[in-house]
Design an enzyme around this catalytic site. Structure first.
Site, PDB file in Angstrom:
ATOM      1  N   ASP A  30      81.472  50.693  25.932  1.00 17.48           N
ATOM      2  CA  ASP A  30      83.013  51.425  26.133  1.00 17.48           C
ATOM      3  C   ASP A  30      82.835  52.973  25.177  1.00 17.48           C
ATOM      4  O   ASP A  30      83.491  53.872  25.199  1.00 17.48           O
ATOM      5  CB  ASP A  30      84.315  50.931  26.049  1.00 17.48           C
ATOM      6  CG  ASP A  30      84.137  49.204  26.416  1.00 17.48           C
ATOM      7  OD1 ASP A  30      85.580  49.371  27.458  1.00 17.48           O
ATOM      8  OD2 ASP A  30      84.182  48.701  27.079  1.00 17.48           O
ATOM      9  N   GLN A  35      86.285  37.236  31.136  1.00 14.12           N
ATOM     10  CA  GLN A  35      84.927  38.158  31.831  1.00 14.12           C
ATOM     11  C   GLN A  35      83.517  37.859  32.156  1.00 14.12           C
ATOM     12  O   GLN A  35      83.155  38.114  33.168  1.00 14.12           O
ATOM     13  CB  GLN A  35      84.774  39.965  31.176  1.00 14.12           C
ATOM     14  CG  GLN A  35      86.408  40.159  30.993  1.00 14.12           C
ATOM     15  CD  GLN A  35      87.109  40.063  30.119  1.00 14.12           C
ATOM     16  OE1 GLN A  35      87.113  39.085  28.914  1.00 14.12           O
ATOM     17  NE2 GLN A  35      87.515  41.306  30.065  1.00 14.12           N
TER      18      GLN A  35
END
Length: 349
Positions: free
Chosen positions: A240, A199
């Site tokens: 997260d 990512q």
């Protein structure tokens, strides 16, 4: 100096469909994909076409609004039964991302007292749009607070992608780079590639370069050497899930950076909106860590790079203990101290 920085957007509501930036195609192609069903949304989240905790929540909200348009229900009870089924279904897509469940719960609550199908559909669309608009405002505010931690010319290390394409706009960990550019404050990003799905290499470098922000890509195992030799001022990451004591779940490899920051005595910041906090969980030991398919580790772009049949361990996230975190940056300000007390005070009614 105040200018508007053009940043890519990941999710666009079209009224009867959702357009997403397919992040699995980056950086080679900026492909926008149309989603027309709840199944499309579920798959796009699982396959990482949409990723980043806030963006997952936004996609889920629009997915539920979209699904609600298609229900063939004879009354509101049947409508809500189908809606709750789809809420539960979407919740299986990414179990670690708390924003997913936050958005689902918010959409559920929005129609709890509604008694007609027509009004329920209207409210769900309005609520999803509101979630997206609020996230953009939150990321802007978060970026303003984060910018106070840095000075012009700072070199800042990050991992994964907590940028504009992981949110409604601006991002979390990348927000100060964009807000800084608008204000004429130059920050240089050092991006870890972020194995196994890359990512950092594919997404963070792409979106920062698109916005004209200086960025240098490194492999994950170069982090310590880079901190030592390139005058890295700080590390900033997204999250997260953040629990009641400040323990933080983020992309696997984040804990490595936190340990390095402590060793080299540089600040380690976590940037996340309040929607990422899970105060029901007391410590990081209670967080469920998603484990993903072994082919993410054994293959790169479809090419096998490891012996067939080798044992694979592929956790998507790790837990950074709160004592390694110099500050948790939110839209309400920066937490720096007794995280248990400070987090609790944020959620006092």
């Amino acid at each position: 100096m105040n200018t508007t920085v053009a940043v890519p957007r990941a999710i666009i509501w079209k009224g009867d469909s959702i357009t997403i930036l397919n992040q699995t195609k980056l950086p080679h192609v900026a492909e926008y994909k149309t989603l027309t069903s709840i199944e499309d949304v579920w798959k796009s989240i699982v396959m990482l076409e949409v990723r980043g905790a806030p963006a997952i929540g936004i996609a889920a909200a629009f997915g539920l609004a979209l699904a609600a348009q298609k229900y063939e229900a004879i009354n509101i009870v049947e409508f809500k039964t189908k809606f709750n089924r789809d809420c539960n279904y979407l919740g299986t897509s990414r179990p670690t991302a708390v924003n997913l469940f936050w958005a689902i719960d918010r959409m559920r609550a929005a129609i709890e007292e509604v008694s007609t199908i027509k009004i329920a559909r209207e409210i769900l669309e309005e609520e999803a749009l509101q979630i997206q608009q609020e996230d953009e405002q939150v990321c802007r505010s978060l970026g303003e607070h984060a910018l106070t931690c840095f000075q012009d010319g700072d070199r800042i290390l990050t991992i994964c992608n907590a940028g504009s394409i992981a949110t409604a706009r601006y991002g979390t960990a990348l927000a100060p780079f964009y807000i800084g550019k608008e204000k004429g404050i130059h920050l240089h990003a050092y991006a870890c590639e972020t194995r196994p799905v890359l990512q950092g290499a594919r997404l963070t470098t792409w979106e920062l370069r698109e916005a004209g922000v200086d960025v240098t890509l490194i492999t994950d195992n170069m982090a310590a050497h880079t901190i030592r030799t390139k005058n890295i001022s700080a590390i900033i990451v997204g999250a997260d899930r953040i629990v009641a004591n400040g323990d933080t779940a983020n992309k696997v490899g984040t804990l490595n950076l936190a340990i390095l920051a402590k060793h080299y005595q540089i600040p380690f910041y976590v940037a996340a909106p309040l929607s990422t906090f899970d105060t029901k969980k007391k410590t990081g030991n209670e967080i469920i860590i998603e484990e993903r398919d072994e082919t993410e580790v054994t293959k790169i772009n479809g090419q096998q790079i490891a012996p067939a049949g080798i044992h694979i361990y592929n956790p998507a996230f790790d837990i950074t203990p709160h004592e390694f975190i110099s500050g948790i940056i939110t839209e309400k300000g920066i937490l720096q101290g007794d995280y248990t007390k400070e987090i609790a005070s944020l959620f006092e009614k």
